[in-house]
Design a protein around this motif. Sequence first.
Motif, PDB file in Angstrom:
ATOM      1  N   UNK A 110      63.872  39.380  40.957  1.00 46.31           N
ATOM      2  CA  UNK A 110      62.746  39.218  40.031  1.00 46.31           C
ATOM      3  C   UNK A 110      62.153  40.536  39.548  1.00 46.31           C
ATOM      4  N   UNK A 111      61.582  41.302  40.468  1.00 47.33           N
ATOM      5  CA  UNK A 111      60.919  42.534  40.061  1.00 47.33           C
ATOM      6  C   UNK A 111      60.855  43.520  41.220  1.00 47.33           C
ATOM      7  N   UNK A 141      55.495  47.555  37.554  1.00 47.85           N
ATOM      8  CA  UNK A 141      56.538  46.625  37.970  1.00 47.85           C
ATOM      9  C   UNK A 141      57.647  46.631  36.926  1.00 47.85           C
ATOM     10  N   UNK A 142      58.881  46.590  37.383  1.00 46.66           N
ATOM     11  CA  UNK A 142      60.036  46.464  36.499  1.00 46.66           C
ATOM     12  C   UNK A 142      60.628  45.084  36.743  1.00 46.66           C
ATOM     13  N   UNK A 143      60.675  44.250  35.700  1.00 48.65           N
ATOM     14  CA  UNK A 143      61.089  42.856  35.865  1.00 48.65           C
ATOM     15  C   UNK A 143      62.388  42.559  35.132  1.00 48.65           C
ATOM     16  N   UNK A 144      63.209  41.727  35.759  1.00 52.71           N
ATOM     17  CA  UNK A 144      64.381  41.151  35.112  1.00 52.71           C
ATOM     18  C   UNK A 144      63.923  40.042  34.162  1.00 52.71           C
ATOM     19  N   UNK A 145      64.807  39.521  33.317  1.00 50.52           N
ATOM     20  CA  UNK A 145      64.406  38.391  32.467  1.00 50.52           C
ATOM     21  C   UNK A 145      63.868  37.209  33.275  1.00 50.52           C
ATOM     22  N   UNK A 146      64.574  36.838  34.367  1.00 42.37           N
ATOM     23  CA  UNK A 146      64.074  35.717  35.173  1.00 42.37           C
ATOM     24  C   UNK A 146      62.781  36.089  35.893  1.00 42.37           C
ATOM     25  N   UNK A 147      62.639  37.357  36.264  1.00 42.38           N
ATOM     26  CA  UNK A 147      61.412  37.799  36.920  1.00 42.38           C
ATOM     27  C   UNK A 147      60.220  37.831  35.985  1.00 42.38           C
ATOM     28  N   UNK A 149      59.157  35.611  34.237  1.00 42.86           N
ATOM     29  CA  UNK A 149      58.450  34.323  34.217  1.00 42.86           C
ATOM     30  C   UNK A 149      57.477  34.186  35.378  1.00 42.86           C
ATOM     31  N   UNK A 150      57.380  35.208  36.233  1.00 44.12           N
ATOM     32  CA  UNK A 150      56.555  35.100  37.432  1.00 44.12           C
ATOM     33  C   UNK A 150      55.387  36.064  37.451  1.00 44.12           C
ATOM     34  N   UNK A 151      55.462  37.033  38.355  1.00 47.39           N
ATOM     35  CA  UNK A 151      54.371  37.978  38.588  1.00 47.39           C
ATOM     36  C   UNK A 151      53.983  38.697  37.299  1.00 47.39           C
ATOM     37  N   UNK A 152      54.982  39.213  36.590  1.00 45.26           N
ATOM     38  CA  UNK A 152      54.683  39.944  35.354  1.00 45.26           C
ATOM     39  C   UNK A 152      54.022  39.051  34.313  1.00 45.26           C
ATOM     40  N   UNK A 153      54.482  37.808  34.221  1.00 43.19           N
ATOM     41  CA  UNK A 153      53.901  36.888  33.234  1.00 43.19           C
ATOM     42  C   UNK A 153      52.413  36.687  33.482  1.00 43.19           C
ATOM     43  N   UNK A 154      52.012  36.639  34.758  1.00 41.39           N
ATOM     44  CA  UNK A 154      50.602  36.426  35.072  1.00 41.39           C
ATOM     45  C   UNK A 154      49.746  37.619  34.654  1.00 41.39           C
ATOM     46  N   UNK A 202      52.602  51.291  47.865  1.00 38.86           N
ATOM     47  CA  UNK A 202      53.613  50.357  48.364  1.00 38.86           C
ATOM     48  C   UNK A 202      54.806  50.269  47.418  1.00 38.86           C
ATOM     49  N   UNK A 203      56.003  50.252  47.993  1.00 41.09           N
ATOM     50  CA  UNK A 203      57.207  49.906  47.243  1.00 41.09           C
ATOM     51  C   UNK A 203      57.408  48.406  47.412  1.00 41.09           C
ATOM     52  N   UNK A 204      57.478  47.679  46.298  1.00 38.37           N
ATOM     53  CA  UNK A 204      57.603  46.225  46.373  1.00 38.37           C
ATOM     54  C   UNK A 204      58.916  45.778  45.739  1.00 38.37           C
ATOM     55  N   UNK A 205      59.493  44.735  46.313  1.00 39.54           N
ATOM     56  CA  UNK A 205      60.726  44.146  45.788  1.00 39.54           C
ATOM     57  C   UNK A 205      60.655  42.645  46.009  1.00 39.54           C
TER      58      UNK A 205
END
Length: 246
Positions: A110-111, A141-147, A149-154, A202-205
């Motif tokens: 996702x991201x 945050x760096x998001x994929x296309x499917x990602x 739709x989640x955290x980044x979209x909010x 924090x590094x998040x994945x």
Amino acid sequence: MKLKIVSKETPQVRSMADKVRDLATSMGYTLDDHNPDVVIAIGGDGTLLRAIDFGKPIVTIRAGRRSFLMDVEPYNIENVLKRLKEGDYYVQEYPLLKITHQHGEKDVFNEAGILYDEPESIILTANFLETSITIEGDGLLISTPQGSTGWSLSITGVYLAVMNALEITLVSPILSAVKSLIVPRTQINLIMESKGYDQKARIVADGNVIGHVRPGDRISISPSKNAIIYRFHKIDPMRGIMPWRK
């Protein structure tokens, strides 16, 4: 064909996983936790993330609260196992990212990115293609296309509908009206800049903290392989964004 079953850890889903095991063995499948040909993911989108780590094609069975990316209903398990053996499915690929940092590397569905660790802003520089941007805020945050739709979209309200692009999301940027950038699928290098004193971020994945950075530390986020899901029903990518869609 060798199968591995990855399931959500609840009594209801464990019972469903037992049913899948019994059906699979009765139909001639072999259960193999170490070198499967296909991973059966039973649960929600979190279970799918666990299944992707095995690097094998995945069959998704819905048993989660949202399960936006899971396409097989529990009542249809036996039919799907028959179709899997016959090769009666279509292949859907999802582009992954690889995050590389001083603690190691990890494929991301996702991201991935850097977020503040303490209640104060951080300064990050992102280098990609021939461009460099520096922002102060809660992170990137760096998001994929499917990602997307989640955290980044909010955060941004942007849905990335093409497979060959990434979304750079600016999380609570200071003095910037820009919330996101859409860029080609390419490597993005992030550097945590100094504010004149020591900080930690924090590094998040995929929603998990996998390490920390301090001023001067760098991470890279680059295109990786594709995750493969064997689909038996069409998935509407807008279902998770607009739940009222039929």
